[in-house]
Design a protein around this motif. Structure first.
Motif, PDB file in Angstrom:
ATOM      1  N   PRO A  79      18.531  35.654  45.571  1.00 59.25           N
ATOM      2  CA  PRO A  79      17.307  36.412  45.745  1.00 59.25           C
ATOM      3  C   PRO A  79      17.601  37.885  46.030  1.00 59.25           C
ATOM      4  N   SER A  80      16.723  38.754  45.590  1.00 52.65           N
ATOM      5  CA  SER A  80      16.906  40.187  45.833  1.00 52.65           C
ATOM      6  C   SER A  80      16.620  40.516  47.298  1.00 52.65           C
ATOM      7  N   GLN A  81      17.393  41.464  47.810  1.00 50.53           N
ATOM      8  CA  GLN A  81      17.241  41.888  49.202  1.00 50.53           C
ATOM      9  C   GLN A  81      17.043  43.405  49.243  1.00 50.53           C
ATOM     10  N   PRO A  82      16.367  43.924  50.258  1.00 52.59           N
ATOM     11  CA  PRO A  82      16.166  45.381  50.341  1.00 52.59           C
ATOM     12  C   PRO A  82      17.470  46.164  50.276  1.00 52.59           C
ATOM     13  N   GLY A  83      18.554  45.607  50.818  1.00 52.31           N
ATOM     14  CA  GLY A  83      19.852  46.277  50.774  1.00 52.31           C
ATOM     15  C   GLY A  83      20.444  46.373  49.379  1.00 52.31           C
ATOM     16  N   ASP A  84      19.843  45.666  48.428  1.00 55.09           N
ATOM     17  CA  ASP A  84      20.303  45.766  47.042  1.00 55.09           C
ATOM     18  C   ASP A  84      19.761  47.016  46.360  1.00 55.09           C
ATOM     19  N   SER A  85      18.844  47.698  47.012  1.00 51.59           N
ATOM     20  CA  SER A  85      18.268  48.909  46.426  1.00 51.59           C
ATOM     21  C   SER A  85      19.362  49.949  46.240  1.00 51.59           C
ATOM     22  N   ALA A  86      19.597  50.328  44.991  1.00 53.24           N
ATOM     23  CA  ALA A  86      20.699  51.224  44.639  1.00 53.24           C
ATOM     24  C   ALA A  86      20.589  51.531  43.153  1.00 53.24           C
ATOM     25  N   VAL A  87      21.503  52.355  42.669  1.00 54.48           N
ATOM     26  CA  VAL A  87      21.625  52.573  41.226  1.00 54.48           C
ATOM     27  C   VAL A  87      22.722  51.644  40.712  1.00 54.48           C
ATOM     28  N   TYR A  88      22.437  50.932  39.642  1.00 58.55           N
ATOM     29  CA  TYR A  88      23.392  50.000  39.059  1.00 58.55           C
ATOM     30  C   TYR A  88      23.864  50.534  37.713  1.00 58.55           C
TER      31      TYR A  88
END
Lengths: 115, 112
Positions: A79-88
């Motif tokens: 599942p996606s988490q707020p800490g995954d917010s980034a540029v990929y």
């Protein structure tokens, strides 16, 4: 001619849902693909990779899928988490390149995971 | 262990001046890369060093840009007669025998 393309500059998903980031490439000589994550004011960090002999590689919440016939790969985060917010960033390399190890990068997709 | 370090972290310079950016790769890493990232854009490859082989300079945008590497250690990227369009974050990365690159935090260059 951009050899690695990330056509979605941004993606927003709700916490707990799946994030799917896409990447297309044009050079059929590419045989190794990588995803990097970048937070603001930091350098990119390696996330996950896949060799062209595979079509899937999984590491915890992160899975990369490779469709060689379509020259397409995707990164799934669940599942996606707020800490995954980034540029990929998607990157591709060629074993047959005289400069094996040199990667070609896409322009990146900014992922925002909303709580 | 120590990662890739870059200095300075920020550099403001006047148009026309020369600048030197430094990269200290991870010890033992034979490959070293320089990239440029302009605001809102992706990673633009500049130059690649691999061991004692001739560097791949195919990404250098003009002859104002040059880079050197001492053996398998420190590298410096030099930009002569800086222009405003050179303003960007300059990223250095190193790698060993894998394709995975380890990046430094970057140097933010602002040309006024």
């Amino acid at each position: 001619d951009q050899q690695v393309k990330q056509n979605s500059p941004s993606l927003s998903v709700q916490e707990g849902r799946i994030s799917i980031l896409n990447c297309d490439y044009t050079n059929s000589m590419f045989d190794y693909f990588l995803w990097y994550k970048k937070y603001p004011a930091e350098g990119p960090t390696f996330l996950i990779s896949i060799s062209s002999i595979k079509d899937k590689n999984e590491d915890g919440r992160f899975t990369v899928f490779l469709n060689k016939s379509a020259k397409h790969l995707s990164l799934h985060i669940v599942p996606s988490q707020p800490g995954d917010s980034a540029v990929y960033f998607c990157a591709a390399s060629s074993l047959y390149n005289t400069n094996a190890g040199k990667s070609t990068f896409g322009d990146g997709t900014t992922l925002t995971v909303k709580p | 262990g120590a990662g890739v370090s870059q200095s300075p972290s920020n550099k403001v310079t006047e148009k026309g001046k020369d600048v030197e950016l430094r990269c200290d790769p991870i010890s033992g890493h034979t490959a070293l890369y320089w990239y440029r990232q302009r605001l809102g854009q992706g990673l633009e490859f500049l130059i690649y060093f691999q061991g004692n082989s001739a560097p791949d300079k195919s990404g250098l945008p003009s002859d104002r840009f040059s880079a050197e590497r001492t053996g398998e250690s420190v590298s410096t990227l030099t930009i002569q007669r800086t222009q405003q369009e050179d303003s960007a974050v300059y990223l250095c990365a190193s790698s060993s025998h894998s394709y995975e690159q380890y990046f430094g935090p970057g140097t933010r260059l602002t040309v006024t």
